[in-house]
Write a protein that holds these residues in place. Structure first.
Motif, mmCIF file in Angstrom:
data_model
loop_
_atom_site.group_PDB
_atom_site.id
_atom_site.type_symbol
_atom_site.label_atom_id
_atom_site.label_comp_id
_atom_site.label_asym_id
_atom_site.label_seq_id
_atom_site.Cartn_x
_atom_site.Cartn_y
_atom_site.Cartn_z
ATOM 1 N N GLU A 1 0.820 -1.214 0.000
ATOM 2 C CA GLU A 1 0.000 0.000 0.000
ATOM 3 C C GLU A 1 0.850 1.259 0.000
ATOM 4 O OE1 GLU A 1 -3.137 0.183 -0.466
ATOM 5 O OE2 GLU A 1 -4.026 -1.670 0.252
ATOM 6 N N ILE B 1 -5.219 5.711 1.998
ATOM 7 C CA ILE B 1 -4.736 4.919 0.861
ATOM 8 C C ILE B 1 -5.548 5.180 -0.404
ATOM 9 C CG2 ILE B 1 -3.781 3.090 2.305
ATOM 10 C CD1 ILE B 1 -6.253 1.392 1.707
ATOM 11 N N GLN B 2 -6.500 6.074 -0.331
ATOM 12 C CA GLN B 2 -7.429 6.293 -1.441
ATOM 13 C C GLN B 2 -6.805 7.089 -2.579
ATOM 14 O OE1 GLN B 2 -11.211 7.754 -0.132
ATOM 15 N NE2 GLN B 2 -12.027 8.041 -2.189
ATOM 16 N N GLU C 1 -9.190 8.285 -10.027
ATOM 17 C CA GLU C 1 -9.033 6.882 -9.637
ATOM 18 C C GLU C 1 -10.157 6.411 -8.713
ATOM 19 O OE1 GLU C 1 -4.887 5.122 -9.039
ATOM 20 O OE2 GLU C 1 -5.607 5.379 -7.000
ATOM 21 N N ASP C 2 -10.463 7.193 -7.680
ATOM 22 C CA ASP C 2 -11.545 6.842 -6.751
ATOM 23 C C ASP C 2 -12.003 8.126 -6.066
ATOM 24 O OD1 ASP C 2 -13.280 5.950 -4.792
ATOM 25 O OD2 ASP C 2 -11.830 4.659 -3.786
ATOM 26 N N THR D 1 -10.848 -2.033 -7.211
ATOM 27 C CA THR D 1 -9.478 -1.938 -7.723
ATOM 28 C C THR D 1 -9.351 -2.684 -9.042
ATOM 29 O OG1 THR D 1 -8.553 -1.653 -5.507
ATOM 30 C CG2 THR D 1 -7.044 -2.451 -7.221
ATOM 31 N N TYR E 1 -3.055 -4.951 -3.761
ATOM 32 C CA TYR E 1 -2.851 -3.505 -3.943
ATOM 33 C C TYR E 1 -4.202 -2.821 -3.757
ATOM 34 C CZ TYR E 1 1.678 -4.351 -6.284
ATOM 35 O OH TYR E 1 2.966 -4.721 -6.591
ATOM 36 N N GLY E 2 -4.173 -1.595 -3.212
ATOM 37 C CA GLY E 2 -5.431 -0.866 -3.069
ATOM 38 C C GLY E 2 -6.436 -1.697 -2.296
ATOM 39 N N SER E 3 -7.632 -1.885 -2.888
ATOM 40 C CA SER E 3 -8.622 -2.834 -2.358
ATOM 41 C C SER E 3 -8.939 -2.568 -0.886
ATOM 42 C CB SER E 3 -8.143 -4.266 -2.566
ATOM 43 O OG SER E 3 -7.802 -4.508 -3.913
#
Length: 198
Positions: A8, A16-17, A24-25, A64, A127-129
């Motif tokens: 991360e 982490i966003q 992206e988010d 993700t 990753y991410g998630s």
């Protein structure tokens, strides 16, 4: 037995966003997408190149995977192995996708992930998630954290260690600091929390 390794990028306050880009988010009205980009340097790039080119399969949440699926096939020259590794995707709504090989996990995903860990194959990189990582931590399924901690705070956004994180001890296995101030730290699970008194 396979390990689950959570990789991360996070801020000092644990966000982490959407580190990789503005769109992206944006959930939760998040407006700081792309916060990683100004800190990129040769050290973090070399660390990522090494970590992305070791044997692995991917374990990803649906969001993700949905971000990655249109991106990586168009940029596979950057990360060729991402095209051939098995992508295990946790989703109760998605059943198939053209980005293969992909296997979709639904229903009792915790038991399915435990079975995956017990099987043969390379380690599982996450990753991410953000939502998936919370589930993995709540069920003590994370073997290692490979963290890149960036020198900024955002105050809001999805966090790595959210409510529901279980008490757990970790051992630092590797660390360095990049020229732009990114702390690169790899931790592995090290049993229960120990306490004492001074």
């Amino acid at each position: 037995m396979r390990k689950i390794i959570v990789l991360e990028f996070l801020t000092l306050d644990g966000v982490i966003q959407a580190g990789g880009g503005p769109t992206e988010d944006t959930s939760g009205d998040f407006v700081y997408g792309g916060w990683q980009v100004p800190y990129s340097d040769d050290v973090i790039n070399k660390v990522m190149e090494r970590q992305m080119n070791m044997p692995f399969d991917l374990l990803l949440g649906r969001k993700t995977f949905s971000i990655w699926a249109p991106y990586w096939p168009e940029h596979s020259e950057i990360w060729p192995s991402v095209m051939s590794v098995t992508k295990y995707v946790v989703s109760n709504t998605m059943k198939s996708h053209t980005w293969n090989p992909s296997i979709f996990l639904n229903g009792n995903v915790v038991d399915k992930i435990k079975t995956l860990k017990q099987g043969d194959g390379p380690n599982l990189h996450v990753y991410g998630s953000a939502n998936l990582v919370q589930t993995l931590m709540q069920h003590d399924l994370v073997d290692e954290f490979w963290l890149k901690i960036y020198p900024l705070t955002l105050g809001s956004g999805k966090r790595l260690f959210a409510e529901g994180t279980i008490p757990a001890a970790f051992k630092l296995m590797e660390s360095q600091i990049s020229p732009s101030g990114i702390i690169i730290a790899n931790y592995k699970r090290a049993g229960a929390v120990q306490t004492g008194s001074f």
